[in-house]
Design a protein around this motif. Sequence first.
Motif: not given
Lengths: 314, 314
Positions: A258-261, A266-274, A283-284, A289-292
């Motif tokens: 969900m964070k990656a999505a 949003s274009g805000d890469e900071g959201w990807a952090n856990l 990355a894979g 996820l993005e293509s799905a």
Amino acid sequence: MSTTFHGALSPVLTPFDDDGAPSAERLVRHCRALLNDDVGLAVFGTNSEANSMSVAEKRVLLDALIDAGLPAARMMPGTGACALPDTIELTRHAVTRGCGGVLMLPPFYYKGVSDEGLFRAFASVIEAVGDARLKVYLYHIPPVAQVPLSLALIERLLKAYPGTVAGIKDSSGDWNNTSAVIDAFASTGFEVFAGSETFLLRTLEAGGAGCITATGNVNAAAIARLAREWPSADAVAQQRRLDEVRAVFQRFPMIAAMKAAIAWQSGDEGWANLRPPLVELGAGQRAQLESALDAIGFRMPHAAQLALRTEAAH
Amino acid sequence: MSTTFHGALSPVLTPFDDDGAPSAERLVRHCRALLNDDVGLAVFGTNSEANSMSVAEKRVLLDALIDAGLPAARMMPGTGACALPDTIELTRHAVTRGCGGVLMLPPFYYKGVSDEGLFRAFASVIEAVGDARLKVYLYHIPPVAQVPLSLALIERLLKAYPGTVAGIKDSSGDWNNTSAVIDAFASTGFEVFAGSETFLLRTLEAGGAGCITATGNVNAAAIARLAREWPSADAVAQQRRLDEVRAVFQRFPMIAAMKAAIAWQSGDEGWANLRPPLVELGAGQRAQLESALDAIGFRMPHAAQLALRTEAAH
């Protein structure tokens, strides 16, 4: 009994800055978008990485949300911790700040504990807070906490603290349990929320209150719509589309996905952090996820509003 | 690498007053008796109900022990919590106060987490504390925490933080695992403690460092004696007697049973209290425990010293 909470709530994802600190600014922005979509704020849930934060960090975040003008009545912060003093401190703070309710895990370090011990734990918190405004929603999530809440325990708590013990989130993933809780207690006003939108339509049809669901973070409007419109003719089709979206996220570690999505859309890469012990998608996995999500035509309506940089851009 | 810790340590029971607050006075008295019996102080372990206490409560208790003149070098407080800021705060405090080491649970709310996530969790704490005096003992207790520490994770941590990652407590109850950890790492100075005295002789024979065991609270002298004398002719007989005593306590919820035994033999009923979600033994269980201990002729040598009222009486 209060009916502040209804329909869909989301255990709000907690954004973290690159240095690991919770990002209040991103959280406020995200919560505002959820409320705009009619999704209530179950901040500090399992999907919020709440137990990876200290009580002090959670107090600061809750204050930030309320001080930003978001309505505390729509907030149901998770306050249950292993240590009763921690649960009491955060619960008291939530009540003092006017939160509509709190979602309370049992103490979850010891396994195989007795109903008597769990009763004492919840009772200790309720007595220590000692505030008529307190509304406790019990949090039943045996797959993670490994400490289930039995029907007998719920019944005893309801009898001891009517008007305070207000409802439950059932994240067992076991419809038989959710159904049994609704049958036993919903007629008294006890609000039963399914732990995922997978069971939303069934919960509403059975007399439950709605759902508190992780994917509310990414699919808020559609989930809230079904919760509002569920007696409508296309309810089954709506449920089917919710299931389709959820199925994509469930193919990955859910919180990271969900964070990656959100980071992606949003274009805000900071959201990807856990925060450890959880880790971000590789990355894979991100590409999959993005293509799905593309393949099922899924877009978050408010993605652009979640980007910190949109402040300047728009 | 430090060899401060050796032989037997005990996850020291935490006494609670009738109002639920930790009883520093009883704890100091108990810890002094344990040290007199040559048992080290693994305060704030599972059997200490440590995760039922806030970080602030644990800081206060640790300060009370050290301020009472007990040697910090013999203390290995448990500091691992679900939230890294909590783990960091208590670990930093323990190092600052001169503790010989800390016993660190992994974050234990999320289950099925990756080695990468666990590595980051331990690494974050070590980096944040950033003190060369820090000695981390990993705490592997899958039956309770439900988050195991793999050999691969231990190896990676040892490689990244040699001299800081000092040992492990293996409370898996699985001798094959303890044996594998000893075989893999003990030769480098990594100190492997069994999680119970059941495995004490085997651990010592295999090259491990000793045990950190709950029943050290009630059977300290005998456990420490075997740890000191284990190559002696009667080592097997000593081990058999330790097993006999432990077997009695294991017939009951262990923490409650040990507290009940201390309450009984010291005459200080305050010792029987537990903090929710744990509960004290019922009267019937108490009677069974007492007659079972009588039947094997078991007495705690220092019981009288644990009674608060002995101060006046003697």
